[in-house]
Design a protein around this motif. Sequence first.
Motif, PDB file in Angstrom:
ATOM      1  N   TYR A  35       0.847  -1.180   0.000  1.00 56.24           N
ATOM      2  CA  TYR A  35       0.000   0.000   0.000  1.00 56.24           C
ATOM      3  C   TYR A  35       0.890   1.240   0.000  1.00 56.24           C
ATOM      4  N   GLN A  37       0.902   5.420   0.935  1.00 56.45           N
ATOM      5  CA  GLN A  37       0.198   6.461   1.671  1.00 56.45           C
ATOM      6  C   GLN A  37       0.933   7.778   1.513  1.00 56.45           C
ATOM      7  N   GLY A  40      -1.221  12.805   4.826  1.00 61.51           N
ATOM      8  CA  GLY A  40      -2.595  13.182   5.128  1.00 61.51           C
ATOM      9  C   GLY A  40      -3.652  12.401   4.385  1.00 61.51           C
ATOM     10  N   ALA A  41      -3.265  11.407   3.653  1.00 57.84           N
ATOM     11  CA  ALA A  41      -4.221  10.663   2.822  1.00 57.84           C
ATOM     12  C   ALA A  41      -4.419   9.245   3.346  1.00 57.84           C
ATOM     13  N   GLY A  42      -5.394   8.561   2.760  1.00 51.10           N
ATOM     14  CA  GLY A  42      -5.631   7.168   3.109  1.00 51.10           C
ATOM     15  C   GLY A  42      -4.626   6.262   2.435  1.00 51.10           C
ATOM     16  N   LEU A  43      -4.905   4.971   2.493  1.00 47.02           N
ATOM     17  CA  LEU A  43      -3.991   3.969   1.958  1.00 47.02           C
ATOM     18  C   LEU A  43      -4.453   3.534   0.578  1.00 47.02           C
ATOM     19  N   LEU A  45      -4.095   0.919  -2.387  1.00 45.60           N
ATOM     20  CA  LEU A  45      -3.586  -0.409  -2.741  1.00 45.60           C
ATOM     21  C   LEU A  45      -2.812  -0.311  -4.042  1.00 45.60           C
TER      22      LEU A  45
END
Lengths: 112, 116
Positions: A35, A37, A40-43, A45
């Motif tokens: 993953y 990242q 400040g952001a999500g993960l 895939l």
Amino acid sequence: GEDVEQSLFLSVREGDSSVINCTYTDSSSTYLYWYKQEPGAGLQLLTYIFSNMDMKQDQRLTVLLNKKDKHLSLRIADTQTGDSAIYFCAESHMDSNYQLIWGAGTKLIIKP
Amino acid sequence: DTGVSQDPRHKITKRGQNVTFRCDPISEHNRLYWYRQTLGQGPEFLTYFQNEAQLEKSRLLSDRFSAERPKGSFSTLEIQRTEQGDSAMYLCASSLVQGETGNTIYFGEGSWLTVV
């Protein structure tokens, strides 16, 4: 117990290849994931590999799995500034209902 | 439907207040997960649902944390009587698990919580 380990930092020059490494302890792992990242952001895939595979390639990304050594690597060809992020390795297996076991993440730093 | 969405993206609350986060998974996904992530750490698993059933909740951090997925679609994560140590990013993820086939887990952008 289960454990996933990664080095914390990797610094590469723009245009070079980046190789991010991960080791895991659970030999029953079914899937292994990478993953990405950004701050400040999500993960996101990036890619995953099933444990009966040795290699998977997707555009600039190549995943190599060495089951004997329980070693997983992610190679990013022609590294760009946009690749600057933290890369997490994770594993899961069917016996634990596919819950993810995570590494601490490798911060990829791109030098101009 | 383009992915997992979470709301709100940012929440600042005073200590002792209750907060609720919402997650809308990818529409055909039957599994929904909640994770917590603090700065410099990997995600920490909290709980997950298979459709509307909560199959694992022992990892919820305390009895102040609860999650629901009443109709097997969206989910909420509630934190009661917030403490400063609850400040973190709360991540939702979803996946489609069918029999023994694979489990590719997609994450939302996360909900940042700051307790002041």
